[in-house]
Design a protein around this motif. Structure first.
Motif, PDB file in Angstrom:
ATOM      1  N   ASP A 128      -1.486  10.361  18.390  1.00 25.23           N
ATOM      2  CA  ASP A 128      -1.814  11.778  18.182  1.00 25.23           C
ATOM      3  C   ASP A 128      -0.603  12.652  18.487  1.00 25.23           C
ATOM      4  O   ASP A 128       0.058  12.491  19.511  1.00 25.23           O
ATOM      5  N   LYS A 129      -0.334  13.592  17.590  1.00 24.57           N
ATOM      6  CA  LYS A 129       0.767  14.514  17.793  1.00 24.57           C
ATOM      7  C   LYS A 129       0.269  15.779  18.475  1.00 24.57           C
ATOM      8  O   LYS A 129      -0.935  16.030  18.570  1.00 24.57           O
ATOM      9  N   LEU A 130       1.216  16.569  18.961  1.00 23.77           N
ATOM     10  CA  LEU A 130       0.851  17.805  19.653  1.00 23.77           C
ATOM     11  C   LEU A 130       0.069  18.729  18.737  1.00 23.77           C
ATOM     12  O   LEU A 130      -0.896  19.375  19.180  1.00 23.77           O
ATOM     13  N   SER A 131       0.453  18.788  17.477  1.00 25.41           N
ATOM     14  CA  SER A 131      -0.248  19.674  16.544  1.00 25.41           C
ATOM     15  C   SER A 131      -1.723  19.291  16.411  1.00 25.41           C
ATOM     16  O   SER A 131      -2.595  20.176  16.328  1.00 25.41           O
ATOM     17  N   GLN A 132      -2.012  18.001  16.426  1.00 22.47           N
ATOM     18  CA  GLN A 132      -3.411  17.556  16.356  1.00 22.47           C
ATOM     19  C   GLN A 132      -4.163  17.916  17.630  1.00 22.47           C
ATOM     20  O   GLN A 132      -5.312  18.366  17.580  1.00 22.47           O
ATOM     21  N   LEU A 133      -3.497  17.724  18.761  1.00 23.95           N
ATOM     22  CA  LEU A 133      -4.128  18.052  20.043  1.00 23.95           C
ATOM     23  C   LEU A 133      -4.408  19.545  20.136  1.00 23.95           C
ATOM     24  O   LEU A 133      -5.478  19.962  20.604  1.00 23.95           O
ATOM     25  N   MET A 134      -3.475  20.358  19.673  1.00 24.51           N
ATOM     26  CA  MET A 134      -3.672  21.807  19.699  1.00 24.51           C
ATOM     27  C   MET A 134      -4.803  22.218  18.756  1.00 24.51           C
ATOM     28  O   MET A 134      -5.596  23.123  19.074  1.00 24.51           O
ATOM     29  N   ALA A 135      -4.892  21.562  17.628  1.00 31.53           N
ATOM     30  CA  ALA A 135      -5.964  21.882  16.685  1.00 31.53           C
ATOM     31  C   ALA A 135      -7.334  21.545  17.272  1.00 31.53           C
ATOM     32  O   ALA A 135      -8.295  22.311  17.118  1.00 31.53           O
ATOM     33  N   HIS A 136      -7.434  20.416  17.974  1.00 31.00           N
ATOM     34  CA  HIS A 136      -8.704  20.034  18.604  1.00 31.00           C
ATOM     35  C   HIS A 136      -9.074  21.006  19.721  1.00 31.00           C
ATOM     36  O   HIS A 136     -10.244  21.391  19.863  1.00 31.00           O
ATOM     37  N   SER A 137      -8.094  21.406  20.515  1.00 28.64           N
ATOM     38  CA  SER A 137      -8.368  22.362  21.597  1.00 28.64           C
ATOM     39  C   SER A 137      -8.794  23.708  21.027  1.00 28.64           C
ATOM     40  O   SER A 137      -9.677  24.383  21.573  1.00 28.64           O
ATOM     41  N   ASP A 138      -8.152  24.099  19.943  1.00 25.47           N
ATOM     42  CA  ASP A 138      -8.504  25.374  19.310  1.00 25.47           C
ATOM     43  C   ASP A 138      -9.923  25.322  18.745  1.00 25.47           C
ATOM     44  O   ASP A 138     -10.670  26.308  18.819  1.00 25.47           O
ATOM     45  N   LEU A 139     -10.315  24.169  18.213  1.00 25.34           N
ATOM     46  CA  LEU A 139     -11.675  24.008  17.706  1.00 25.34           C
ATOM     47  C   LEU A 139     -12.694  24.105  18.840  1.00 25.34           C
ATOM     48  O   LEU A 139     -13.743  24.756  18.701  1.00 25.34           O
ATOM     49  N   GLN A 166       6.752  15.909  26.901  1.00 25.28           N
ATOM     50  CA  GLN A 166       5.899  15.272  27.900  1.00 25.28           C
ATOM     51  C   GLN A 166       4.929  14.286  27.267  1.00 25.28           C
ATOM     52  O   GLN A 166       4.659  13.218  27.840  1.00 25.28           O
ATOM     53  N   LEU A 167       4.412  14.608  26.107  1.00 28.96           N
ATOM     54  CA  LEU A 167       3.520  13.674  25.428  1.00 28.96           C
ATOM     55  C   LEU A 167       4.252  12.392  25.049  1.00 28.96           C
ATOM     56  O   LEU A 167       3.709  11.283  25.168  1.00 28.96           O
ATOM     57  N   GLU A 168       5.483  12.526  24.608  1.00 26.36           N
ATOM     58  CA  GLU A 168       6.287  11.349  24.287  1.00 26.36           C
ATOM     59  C   GLU A 168       6.547  10.511  25.534  1.00 26.36           C
ATOM     60  O   GLU A 168       6.531   9.276  25.487  1.00 26.36           O
ATOM     61  N   HIS A 169       6.764  11.188  26.640  1.00 27.12           N
ATOM     62  CA  HIS A 169       7.071  10.480  27.892  1.00 27.12           C
ATOM     63  C   HIS A 169       5.871   9.675  28.392  1.00 27.12           C
ATOM     64  O   HIS A 169       6.020   8.536  28.844  1.00 27.12           O
ATOM     65  N   TYR A 170       4.679  10.292  28.325  1.00 25.21           N
ATOM     66  CA  TYR A 170       3.498   9.633  28.882  1.00 25.21           C
ATOM     67  C   TYR A 170       2.832   8.679  27.892  1.00 25.21           C
ATOM     68  O   TYR A 170       1.953   7.920  28.273  1.00 25.21           O
ATOM     69  N   ARG A 171       3.246   8.729  26.631  1.00 26.91           N
ATOM     70  CA  ARG A 171       2.645   7.854  25.632  1.00 26.91           C
ATOM     71  C   ARG A 171       3.016   6.395  25.932  1.00 26.91           C
ATOM     72  O   ARG A 171       4.174   6.057  26.134  1.00 26.91           O
ATOM     73  N   GLY A 172       2.043   5.552  25.981  1.00 30.46           N
ATOM     74  CA  GLY A 172       2.292   4.148  26.250  1.00 30.46           C
ATOM     75  C   GLY A 172       2.378   3.798  27.726  1.00 30.46           C
ATOM     76  O   GLY A 172       2.599   2.636  28.080  1.00 30.46           O
ATOM     77  N   HIS A 173       2.190   4.785  28.625  1.00 31.55           N
ATOM     78  CA  HIS A 173       2.248   4.510  30.062  1.00 31.55           C
ATOM     79  C   HIS A 173       0.856   4.377  30.681  1.00 31.55           C
ATOM     80  O   HIS A 173       0.721   4.307  31.897  1.00 31.55           O
ATOM     81  N   GLU A 174      -0.146   4.353  29.829  1.00 34.29           N
ATOM     82  CA  GLU A 174      -1.538   4.212  30.284  1.00 34.29           C
ATOM     83  C   GLU A 174      -1.931   5.332  31.238  1.00 34.29           C
ATOM     84  O   GLU A 174      -2.684   5.143  32.197  1.00 34.29           O
ATOM     85  N   THR A 175      -1.394   6.520  31.005  1.00 31.12           N
ATOM     86  CA  THR A 175      -1.788   7.703  31.771  1.00 31.12           C
ATOM     87  C   THR A 175      -2.463   8.674  30.828  1.00 31.12           C
ATOM     88  O   THR A 175      -2.110   8.765  29.646  1.00 31.12           O
ATOM     89  N   GLN A 176      -3.440   9.379  31.345  1.00 35.99           N
ATOM     90  CA  GLN A 176      -4.208  10.299  30.523  1.00 35.99           C
ATOM     91  C   GLN A 176      -3.671  11.724  30.673  1.00 35.99           C
ATOM     92  O   GLN A 176      -3.067  12.086  31.687  1.00 35.99           O
ATOM     93  N   CYS A 177      -3.907  12.515  29.650  1.00 42.80           N
ATOM     94  CA  CYS A 177      -3.555  13.932  29.700  1.00 42.80           C
ATOM     95  C   CYS A 177      -4.586  14.698  28.882  1.00 42.80           C
ATOM     96  O   CYS A 177      -5.385  14.108  28.138  1.00 42.80           O
TER      97      CYS A 177
END
Length: 357
Positions: A329-340, A215-226
């Motif tokens: 940003d990759k999923l692993s980075q996003l998960m690390a930020h959420s975990d922080l 899903q992150l790959e799909h929405y990347r570059g579509h100017e949509t936020q997640c």
């Protein structure tokens, strides 16, 4: 061999495997089809004037009824074995009497799927398969060495050949279709089990990470936020240690059920750890994501459990919220930020939302 004739007790019958249940249904329908075919053959064999074939067909009708009765009594292994032997004997008699050219030996080929789909012991399946192969070779040898006992007219010979080809085609087509459908349903079931958390019924971590990356790959570059929400039940270890793991399981299930009602269908909700959950909000602004995180916190805070001894447990959760900083940003980075963010919520006193957006 003894295993074939032992009737399952009630506990085993109620808990038999899905594959055995499917084989039972398959045998029931196949034997019912054979019963109808044998009934239709009675007047034909009577007109052909050979008493051995007619008698054999009448016995086959009786044996079909016995096999269907045995299936109802849950003697599926005995029933399928009797039916295979019945078809083998009747087909062999027809070949001896009418010759090779009418295709009665085709039924021996059609029995092979039944043998290997059966729930018999492995050694018995091998023995029966070798027996069918040997019978076929012997019938070929015999009919090419000796003349038929009853010579059919060209019309009847053609009719019997077409009848036998049609019956075998229908039987094999049904077996192929039935087990194709079964294998597809089983594959779907296994895929669901592999992607679902057993306790809560929502996605597990492996399914979450695979789907979230897509899903992150799909929405990347579509100017949509997640955004990604992590939340963790507060003092969950204390619940397990004080009230037992059954109470902890009830808490996890209650929380997952409540949150599932609050989230949208397109939101990716999963249990990613013991008491840790994740929600990927797609096509959602950062402001909306913060509102969803707060609604989740309030929803969990409103959950409570009443234990068997009357004790009432009140639940709460610490919530962390993060969003991709860049398109790379990759999923692993996003998960690390959420975990922080989740860690900061716990350090800040729990039962609160911390956002790193």
């Amino acid at each position: 061999m003894k295993a074939i004739f032992i009737k399952k007790n009630e506990h085993v019958r109620l808990n038999r495997s899905e594959s055995e249940r499917k084989f039972t249904v398959f045998c029931n329908k196949s034997i019912s089809f054979a019963f109808v075919a044998h009934i239709l053959l009675i007047p034909i064999f009577f007109l052909l004037g050979n008493p051995y074939v007619l008698t054999s067909d009448l016995i086959a009708v009786v044996l079909d009824l016995i096999c269907l009765r045995l299936i109802k009594k849950d003697f599926i292994r005995m029933s399928s074995l009797i039916w295979v032997l019945e078809i083998t004997v009747l087909s062999s008699i027809c070949v001896f009497v009418f010759g090779w050219g009418q295709g009665h030996y085709y039924y021996l080929f059609s029995l092979i799927p039944v043998v290997f789909f059966s729930r018999w012991p492995q050694f018995l399946r091998i023995i029966i398969s070798a027996f069918l192969f040997s019978v076929t070779l012997y019938l070929y040898y015999y009919t090419h060495m000796y003349s038929p006992i009853t010579v059919l007219t060209p019309f009847m010979a053609t009719f019997m050949y077409v009848f036998n080809v049609t019956a075998n085609f229908i039987g094999l087509a049904y077996a192929s279709y039935y087990y194709r459908q079964y294998s597809e349903r089983l594959e779907q079931k296994l895929q669901k089990l592999a992607n679902t958390d057993d306790l809560t019924g929502i996605r597990n971590r492996r399914c979450f990470e695979r789907t979230a990356k897509s899903q992150l790959e799909h929405y990347r570059g579509h100017e949509t936020q997640c955004a990604l929400i992590y939340f963790d039940l507060d003092h969950f270890k204390r619940i397990n240690d004080t009230y037992g793991h059954a109470a902890g399981d009830r808490a996890l299930k209650a929380v997952s059920d409540a949150c599932r009602q609050l989230l949208r269908k397109e939101d990716l909700f999963a249990r990613i750890g013991g008491e840790e959950f994740a929600v990927l909000l797609v096509n959602t602004t950062h402001t909306e994501a913060a509102q969803v995180a707060e609604r989740l916190r309030k929803c969990i805070a409103s959950c409570s459990l009443v234990l068997e001894d009357g004790t009432q447990l009140y639940l709460s959760a610490s919530v962390g919220l993060a969003a991709p900083q860049t398109d790379d940003d990759k999923l692993s980075q996003l998960m690390a930020h959420s975990d922080l963010a989740l860690y900061q919520a716990k350090r800040g006193g729990r039962n609160q939302v911390v956002s790193l957006i």
